[in-house]
Motif scaffolding. Sequence first.
Motif, PDB file in Angstrom:
ATOM      1  N   SER A 117       0.895  -1.310   0.097  1.00 55.80           N
ATOM      2  CA  SER A 117       0.080   0.080   0.099  1.00 55.80           C
ATOM      3  C   SER A 117       0.994   1.058   0.129  1.00 55.80           C
ATOM      4  O   SER A 117       2.065   1.356   0.613  1.00 55.80           O
ATOM      5  CB  SER A 117      -1.094  -0.023   1.310  1.00 55.80           C
ATOM      6  OG  SER A 117      -0.193  -0.091   2.466  1.00 55.80           O
ATOM      7  N   SER A 136      -3.113  -4.693   3.304  1.00 56.71           N
ATOM      8  CA  SER A 136      -4.119  -3.932   3.850  1.00 56.71           C
ATOM      9  C   SER A 136      -3.717  -3.493   5.368  1.00 56.71           C
ATOM     10  O   SER A 136      -2.738  -3.468   5.686  1.00 56.71           O
ATOM     11  CB  SER A 136      -5.237  -4.722   3.735  1.00 56.71           C
ATOM     12  OG  SER A 136      -6.577  -3.806   4.122  1.00 56.71           O
ATOM     13  N   ALA A 158      -9.808  -3.083   8.204  1.00 58.05           N
ATOM     14  CA  ALA A 158     -10.259  -2.819   6.836  1.00 58.05           C
ATOM     15  C   ALA A 158     -11.451  -3.152   6.560  1.00 58.05           C
ATOM     16  O   ALA A 158     -12.163  -2.747   5.308  1.00 58.05           O
ATOM     17  CB  ALA A 158      -9.075  -3.108   5.855  1.00 58.05           C
ATOM     18  N   HIS A 214      -8.104   1.605   2.884  1.00 58.91           N
ATOM     19  CA  HIS A 214      -7.800   0.182   2.774  1.00 58.91           C
ATOM     20  C   HIS A 214      -9.145  -0.708   2.477  1.00 58.91           C
ATOM     21  O   HIS A 214      -9.310  -1.588   1.716  1.00 58.91           O
ATOM     22  CB  HIS A 214      -7.148  -0.346   4.005  1.00 58.91           C
ATOM     23  CG  HIS A 214      -5.625   0.038   4.186  1.00 58.91           C
ATOM     24  ND1 HIS A 214      -4.699  -0.377   3.376  1.00 58.91           N
ATOM     25  CD2 HIS A 214      -5.245   0.810   5.041  1.00 58.91           C
ATOM     26  CE1 HIS A 214      -3.708   0.145   3.805  1.00 58.91           C
ATOM     27  NE2 HIS A 214      -3.890   1.030   4.889  1.00 58.91           N
ATOM     28  N   GLU A 250      -9.730  -2.795  -0.846  1.00 53.28           N
ATOM     29  CA  GLU A 250     -10.174  -4.324  -0.738  1.00 53.28           C
ATOM     30  C   GLU A 250     -11.427  -4.388  -1.637  1.00 53.28           C
ATOM     31  O   GLU A 250     -11.586  -5.310  -2.192  1.00 53.28           O
ATOM     32  CB  GLU A 250     -10.563  -4.631   0.710  1.00 53.28           C
ATOM     33  CG  GLU A 250      -9.349  -4.760   1.320  1.00 53.28           C
ATOM     34  CD  GLU A 250      -9.452  -5.575   2.861  1.00 53.28           C
ATOM     35  OE1 GLU A 250     -10.778  -5.900   3.031  1.00 53.28           O
ATOM     36  OE2 GLU A 250      -8.738  -5.728   3.774  1.00 53.28           O
ATOM     37  N   ARG A 263      -5.437 -10.801   0.959  1.00 51.32           N
ATOM     38  CA  ARG A 263      -5.507  -9.792   1.985  1.00 51.32           C
ATOM     39  C   ARG A 263      -4.706  -9.884   3.093  1.00 51.32           C
ATOM     40  O   ARG A 263      -5.119 -10.728   4.111  1.00 51.32           O
ATOM     41  CB  ARG A 263      -6.797  -9.173   2.179  1.00 51.32           C
ATOM     42  CG  ARG A 263      -7.933  -9.178   1.155  1.00 51.32           C
ATOM     43  CD  ARG A 263      -9.355  -8.811   1.402  1.00 51.32           C
ATOM     44  NE  ARG A 263     -10.288  -8.885   0.492  1.00 51.32           N
ATOM     45  CZ  ARG A 263     -11.650  -8.577   0.483  1.00 51.32           C
ATOM     46  NH1 ARG A 263     -12.045  -7.988   1.537  1.00 51.32           N
ATOM     47  NH2 ARG A 263     -12.452  -8.857  -0.645  1.00 51.32           N
ATOM     48  N   ARG A 283      -4.066  -8.043   6.350  1.00 55.16           N
ATOM     49  CA  ARG A 283      -4.553  -6.784   7.262  1.00 55.16           C
ATOM     50  C   ARG A 283      -3.593  -6.607   8.483  1.00 55.16           C
ATOM     51  O   ARG A 283      -3.643  -7.131   9.309  1.00 55.16           O
ATOM     52  CB  ARG A 283      -6.118  -7.179   7.819  1.00 55.16           C
ATOM     53  CG  ARG A 283      -7.079  -6.973   6.626  1.00 55.16           C
ATOM     54  CD  ARG A 283      -8.417  -7.173   7.035  1.00 55.16           C
ATOM     55  NE  ARG A 283      -9.337  -7.088   6.246  1.00 55.16           N
ATOM     56  CZ  ARG A 283     -10.822  -7.520   6.149  1.00 55.16           C
ATOM     57  NH1 ARG A 283     -11.106  -8.172   7.427  1.00 55.16           N
ATOM     58  NH2 ARG A 283     -11.468  -7.148   5.288  1.00 55.16           N
TER      59      ARG A 283
END
Length: 270
Positions: free
Chosen positions: A73, A105, A109, A119, A123, A135, A137
């Motif tokens: 990210s 992420s 999120a 985020h 997603e 993903r 997180r």
Amino acid sequence: MFVITGVTGKLGRAAIEDLLTRVPAGEVAAVARDPRKVADLAGRGVEVRHGDYEDPASLRAAFTGADVLLFVSSPDITPGVRARQHGNVVDAAVAAGVGRVVYTSATGADDGQGFLADHTVTEELLAGSGLPHTRLRNTFYMEVLVNPGLRAAVDAGELLGADNGVPVNLATIADLGVAASVAVSGEGHAGAVYELRGPVWTLADLARTVSEVSGKDVAYRPVPVEELGRAGFVHQLIASGLVSQPSADLEKLIGRQPTGLRAAVEEALR
């Protein structure tokens, strides 16, 4: 081909370094806005590609041939910027025919508020893209609180906090990088959502551990958040409970217990 973005940042670099212990360098491509900053990777046999989150054409070229893309990210949390950049990444991944995307992420999120909303949006973009994806997180980095700045607490004999005693589940950048590498290189991760969190502790625990490691008494002292200046923002997030819940996902991914508080403090004060 494993294509890794964000390699000039700490998380992306940690991920690619671990990945290079798992797969041949010739199967890895590193994407950077300024390829000169990762010339050392090229010297080790990694293909270095130019890619800028603000330049969709560069991303489409950089993602060509990617069986798996690690999408780190953007660090830019200016309102509107990260969401736009991430849209560029997802669109480019679709156009380039990427096989699977692994996205870094963040905790919360599923319904992100404030800067975490980017985020949630990302997603949703990945879910609507049709791309197989994973993903990750990530919790907040342990280095936010456990870093060489703890020397000041040792010198002062106290550690200030406005956390209301709420525990945290922070994880080291190194551990989160390994988790990303495993999710990229391993099988069976498509469609998975991993809540990556470290062991749970409190700021009072941190003060006690700093005392033990340093050999000097360091007391924990609660203060109003206003006394902490810029650091107060982090303490407010901690007090909200955003990073308080445990999860075993990180341990499962990396195949060992995540770095604990004492080991992190020893490294920070070394």
